[in-house]
Design a protein around this motif. Structure first.
Motif, PDB file in Angstrom:
ATOM      1  N   MET A   4       1.609 -49.407  20.050  1.00 38.13           N
ATOM      2  CA  MET A   4       3.034 -49.728  19.948  1.00 38.13           C
ATOM      3  C   MET A   4       3.856 -48.856  20.896  1.00 38.13           C
ATOM      4  O   MET A   4       4.821 -49.321  21.501  1.00 38.13           O
ATOM      5  N   SER A   5       3.467 -47.592  21.032  1.00 35.84           N
ATOM      6  CA  SER A   5       4.197 -46.722  21.960  1.00 35.84           C
ATOM      7  C   SER A   5       4.115 -47.263  23.379  1.00 35.84           C
ATOM      8  O   SER A   5       5.091 -47.246  24.128  1.00 35.84           O
ATOM      9  N   SER A  27      17.230 -52.717  23.496  1.00 35.76           N
ATOM     10  CA  SER A  27      17.453 -52.559  22.055  1.00 35.76           C
ATOM     11  C   SER A  27      16.230 -53.029  21.270  1.00 35.76           C
ATOM     12  O   SER A  27      15.884 -52.408  20.260  1.00 35.76           O
ATOM     13  N   HIS A  28      15.564 -54.054  21.756  1.00 34.50           N
ATOM     14  CA  HIS A  28      14.305 -54.417  21.097  1.00 34.50           C
ATOM     15  C   HIS A  28      13.337 -53.243  21.102  1.00 34.50           C
ATOM     16  O   HIS A  28      12.722 -52.917  20.077  1.00 34.50           O
ATOM     17  N   GLY A  29      13.222 -52.628  22.276  1.00 31.97           N
ATOM     18  CA  GLY A  29      12.326 -51.480  22.386  1.00 31.97           C
ATOM     19  C   GLY A  29      12.704 -50.378  21.416  1.00 31.97           C
ATOM     20  O   GLY A  29      11.848 -49.790  20.748  1.00 31.97           O
ATOM     21  N   ALA A  30      14.003 -50.113  21.317  1.00 33.73           N
ATOM     22  CA  ALA A  30      14.450 -49.029  20.439  1.00 33.73           C
ATOM     23  C   ALA A  30      14.128 -49.348  18.979  1.00 33.73           C
ATOM     24  O   ALA A  30      13.689 -48.476  18.212  1.00 33.73           O
ATOM     25  N   HIS A  31      14.331 -50.602  18.586  1.00 35.71           N
ATOM     26  CA  HIS A  31      14.053 -50.957  17.193  1.00 35.71           C
ATOM     27  C   HIS A  31      12.574 -50.815  16.886  1.00 35.71           C
ATOM     28  O   HIS A  31      12.188 -50.272  15.843  1.00 35.71           O
ATOM     29  N   LEU A  32      11.767 -51.255  17.841  1.00 33.32           N
ATOM     30  CA  LEU A  32      10.330 -51.143  17.636  1.00 33.32           C
ATOM     31  C   LEU A  32       9.900 -49.676  17.558  1.00 33.32           C
ATOM     32  O   LEU A  32       9.032 -49.300  16.761  1.00 33.32           O
ATOM     33  N   LEU A  47      17.781 -48.364   8.681  1.00 34.29           N
ATOM     34  CA  LEU A  47      18.410 -47.944   9.940  1.00 34.29           C
ATOM     35  C   LEU A  47      18.301 -49.044  10.981  1.00 34.29           C
ATOM     36  O   LEU A  47      19.263 -49.343  11.705  1.00 34.29           O
ATOM     37  N   ILE A  48      17.111 -49.660  11.079  1.00 37.16           N
ATOM     38  CA  ILE A  48      16.927 -50.712  12.081  1.00 37.16           C
ATOM     39  C   ILE A  48      17.847 -51.895  11.790  1.00 37.16           C
ATOM     40  O   ILE A  48      18.444 -52.481  12.699  1.00 37.16           O
ATOM     41  N   LEU A  49      17.972 -52.211  10.498  1.00 40.44           N
ATOM     42  CA  LEU A  49      18.835 -53.342  10.136  1.00 40.44           C
ATOM     43  C   LEU A  49      20.266 -53.098  10.640  1.00 40.44           C
ATOM     44  O   LEU A  49      20.904 -53.977  11.231  1.00 40.44           O
TER      45      LEU A  49
END
Lengths: 801, 113
Positions: free
Chosen positions: B5-6, B36-41, B72-74
């Motif tokens: 995942m990283s 932002s997708h990357g950050a959420h993941l 937090l992700i939500l």
């Protein structure tokens, strides 16, 4: 607050009321109201003479910022009192003169007197403050009010140029002095001058001692127009003449002299102090007088003359500081230099003030200050001529005026410098009397030029704007009083000896408690070397004045390019251009460049921090296993991301972006986050719809036309960002310092909040505040979108761009 | 799993950054969306993966996945949605008013008076 504090603040207080007086009492010249104050203050300060005579200085303190050791301490000793009397006395005369000089109808008198009073108060504050920080505050106030006064006729370019120049130079020095004061504080732990003087001998070997001295001297030299900082003074002559007379001859330029005199007791034990003060002083004396001869504007002559006379006083203070190396008063022959410095300080204030006022009268009555247009005014303006003659002869050092006496003592002081066997003076000291003597010759020449080019020779009425006649009596009172002082001090030099001069000397050179300096000033010393020097000055000066046109061409040898003014102007332009070029070199206006800086900094800072702190730890134990679904999803996400990157049409890019989003939702499913999956699905759908809606109106994505080099930079930076993020993620994952607080939510969700969906309970209960603000974000975004679509201002003609 | 995942997050960041550095306004917005997708993941990965049941108490499991990062992700998803939609409309309006989406042409003039 004692009466003394109010005396310093009184000019500021009166300055507040001046605009009202100016506005509502139009019939009376505002200057008359102002005049009362310096007269009162002068009389008030006179009553301290017995105190200083008896050696009882007065100290009054009012707390200002006690926690920082900054208190408004007023200290009246001989030196302070001498300056205070000069400031208020000449201040009164200048105000009186300005009443007749400045027209009630044409000039903005309110401004003038506000600035002048600000200056007077600031100057009193400088000379009477014992606390260095308070002194600095008043010091900057003098720079500021001087700036305002020089630019009094602000519609003229030259006034603004002169004001800016003096501001830049004096404030530069002021800042340096502030740094010097702070260093003094670090060494002595006090801001009080008296306390610093007491412990001065213990700090002479401190590493800050020399920097503090240099910084303080920089402040004093810039203010007192010493070489090479004198260049602001001639340009400050654009100020109204009363201002030139007051600030730029009698008071402000002597603030630097005051600082040097005041701190002599602190620094004089160091040979550097003596060399710097005396050396810069003597060279300024020579350079100023040499350059004064070539000037054709009367005020410029006086400006250079002021520079040179200030150098004279400065060099005397430097030689006088040698006294600190002698313990017994009897064998100390150097106190005479300090005596001469103080005596000349008084004399200079008298004759220079009178000369400036005389020039103002000539300017006022003829409309010009150019000596090439002037001449033959002696018969038309006999009183002004007399004033000019006495003032100039005193400046030139001719008996029986006071300038002669101080010049004789100056020669004595300089000759003593040769006898000094300390600090290499036995080799280089000979320069002092030689330079002093040469400078005196030039002083003699320009003094003669000042009078005789203006008042004798051919009268040229066709070159003058006005028909000259004698000035009104009100304008003549002040210069007459000043030249009377020139004559009185000249004939009775000892009337001030013990009342003013000796206490001031005692303040500069605190030698012994019960000792008094022997002050006796004679006209006739017998046939001494000083006398022969003076005779030489007069003889050679007369000859050179007579053949002035023959040798004046030597001034052209000095190339225009190498003058200090060119250096200053060029320096300013270079500074501006360089900073402009530098700013434009990186502020390109392209957002890509700024992003490159940002990302590059991010990558470099984090990578180097990781390397230097040895923070990269990768631990593969305790990882979750990789299942087949996750593997496929990862692959799908990476492929979709690359499709976004290489897509040529916008539709492909948007759909690929949608694929990334939906894959993310699937990851949320696999990683046990049902709420996230729901939200992500909905939001990705809405986003893709929005993208499509907007992109429908936009042009097709074009082929990237950037050159390869730019792509390479972009590639390096973006790969760098990716690597940094990955590395941080890996090392953060490998170093878990403490357990998660998840247990609490698992336990408390149902028991305390009554919900079984932990994520929702956190969102609305445990951390409901976040949710509220997130709703606010959405609301603002919606309003913003609405406003962007609906609210449009019409394009105006000549709208920006 | 976390390592994989990283890497995926790293690739998302790389591509997002590359897109942000291009000239087209649209690509920049797509780039921010990828970021932002990357950050959420990344947020999810950092909490540890596959370590228990979904955070619903009804499941009666012994271990639950950490619920806090999910909350937090939500929040982050909703906020980035708001910002992205604002950005999109801004791009649309800018194109309508100025007639270009080229960032090099959307540059302030030097004669700021």
């Amino acid at each position: 607050m004692t009466l003394l504090h109010w005396a310093i603040l009184a000019p500021f207080l009166l300055a507040i009321f001046v605009p009202f007086l100016y506005k509502y009492l139009k019939a009376i010249h505002t200057g008359w109201f102002v005049l009362l104050l310096p007269v009162t203050l002068f009389i008030y300060f006179l009553q301290f003479l017995p105190n200083t005579y008896n050696g009882n200085p007065i100290i009054e303190t009012v707390n200002w910022i006690p926690s920082l050791d900054i208190n408004f301490t007023v200290y009246v000793d001989g030196l302070s009192l001498l300056f205070a009397l000069l400031i208020t006395g000449i201040g009164a005369l200048v105000v009186l003169y300005s009443i007749y000089y400045l027209s009630k109808k044409r000039e903005a008198l309110g401004n003038f007197y506000v600035y002048l009073l600000m200056f007077m108060g600031a100057m009193l504050g400088v000379v009477l403050s014992d606390n260095l920080m308070v002194l600095y505050v008043f010091w900057e106030f003098t720079s500021l009010s001087s700036f305002l006064l020089i630019a009094y006729w602000y519609e003229r370019d030259k006034s603004r140029y002169g004001a800016l120049k003096s501001m830049l130079i004096t404030v530069l020095g002021g800042f340096a002095m502030l740094a010097g004061f702070i260093l003094l504080y670090l060494m002595t732990n006090t801001f009080s001058v008296r306390e610093i003087v007491e412990i001065a001998p213990t700090i002479i070997n401190h590493p800050f001692f020399l920097p503090a001295m240099l910084l303080v001297l920089l402040g004093a030299f810039t203010k007192s127009a010493q070489f090479p900082f004198y260049i602001w003074l001639p340009d400050a002559m654009e100020a109204p003449t009363p201002v030139s007379a007051y600030l730029h001859s009698a008071t402000m330029v002597k603030a630097g002299i005051y600082i040097v005199a005041r701190l002599t007791a602190v620094f004089a034990l160091a040979p550097e102090w003596i060399w710097l003060v005396a050396g810069f002083g003597i060279f300024t004396l020579f350079w100023g007088s040499f350059n004064a001869v070539k000037q054709t504007d009367l005020k410029s002559i006086l400006a250079f003359s002021t520079v040179s006379q200030l150098g004279l006083i400065m060099s005397l203070l430097g030689i006088g500081a040698v006294s600190f190396h002698y313990t017994h008063l009897e064998e100390n022959i150097y106190t005479v230099a300090t005596l001469a410095a103080i005596f000349h300080l008084i004399n200079h204030a008298t004759f220079k003030g009178a000369l400036f006022m005389m020039v103002g009268i000539v300017d006022h009555e003829t409309g010009t200050r150019d000596i090439r247009k002037l001449g033959g005014l002696m018969g038309l303006m006999p009183i002004t001529f007399t004033i000019a003659l006495i003032g100039s002869l005193s400046m030139a050092g001719i008996p029986p005026f006071n300038g002669f006496l101080s010049k004789e003592m100056f020669f004595t002081g300089m000759l003593r410098a040769v006898e000094l066997d300390l600090f290499n003076f036995d080799t280089w000291g000979i320069l002092f009397p030689i330079l002093a003597w040469l400078a005196s010759i030039f002083t003699f020449i320009y003094s003669l030029k000042l009078v005789f080019h203006t008042f004798t020779g051919k009268y040229q009425p066709e070159k003058l704007d006005k028909k000259p006649h004698e000035a009104p009596i009100g304008m003549l009172i002040s210069p007459i009083i000043l030249v009377s002082l020139v004559i009185i001090i000249g004939f009775f030099p000892n009337i001030l000896s013990y009342s003013l001069i000796e206490p001031a000397m005692a303040a500069i050179l605190p030698l012994g408690l019960d000792e008094r300096f022997y002050v006796n000033i004679y006209h006739w010393h017998g046939f001494t070397p000083e006398l022969y020097m003076t005779i030489g000055v007069v003889a050679i000066g007369l000859a050179m004045y007579y053949y002035l046109t023959k040798w004046q061409s030597i001034y052209k040898l000095h190339p225009e390019k190498l003058t200090l003014n060119k250096f200053y102007d060029g320096g300013l332009i270079t500074l501006e251009n360089t900073s402009d070029k530098f700013t434009h070199s990186y502020m390109t206006g392209f957002i890509r460049d700024y992003l490159v800086y940002t990302f590059a900094f991010f990558v470099i800072a984090l990578l180097s921090a990781m390397y230097m702190l040895d923070a990269l730890v990768i631990d593969f134990s305790g990882l979750a296993p990789i299942g087949i679904y996750e593997g496929i999803l990862s692959l799908a996400m990476v492929i979709a991301a690359f499709v976004v990157l290489f897509a040529k049409s916008r539709l492909t890019a948007i759909i690929a972006l949608g694929v990334v989003g939906y894959t993310l939702a699937l990851f949320f499913v696999i990683f046990r986050a049902p709420d996230l999956a729901l939200t992500q699905l909905v939001i990705e759908t809405v986003s893709v719809a929005l993208f499509l809606l907007c992109f429908y109106h936009l042009p097709k994505l074009k082929q990237e036309l950037n050159r390869v080099r730019f792509r390479a930079v972009n590639l390096v930076i973006s790969v760098g960002v990716g690597i940094v993020v990955t590395l941080i993620a890996l090392s953060a994952n490998s170093t878990r310092l403490f357990e998660s607080i998840a247990e609490y939510f698992v336990e408390a969700s149902y028991e305390e909040a009554g919900g079984k969906n932990m994520v929702n309970v956190i969102l609305v209960d445990f951390r409901g505040f976040d949710t509220m603000l997130e709703i606010l974000v959405l609301g603002i975004a919606a309003l913003g979108i609405f406003a962007m679509i609906k609210l449009r201002t019409k394009k105006e003609e000549g709208h920006e761009n | 799993m976390e390592v994989l995942m990283s890497l995926v997050v790293g690739i998302l960041f790389t591509i997002g950054t590359y897109l942000i550095l291009t000239k087209s306004f649209l690509r920049i917005i797509i780039g921010t969306a990828l970021l932002s997708h990357g950050a959420h993941l990344l947020l999810l990965t950092m909490a540890g993966l596959k370590r228990g049941a979904a955070p619903l108490l009804g499941q009666n499991a012994q271990y639950y996945t950490d619920p806090l990062p999910q909350a937090l992700i939500l929040t982050a998803i909703v906020i980035s949605f708001g910002v992205t939609s604002f950005f999109l409309v801004l791009a649309y309006r800018a194109y309508k008013e100025l007639g270009t989406d080229d960032m090099d042409k959307l540059r302030g003039s030097d004669n700021y008076e």
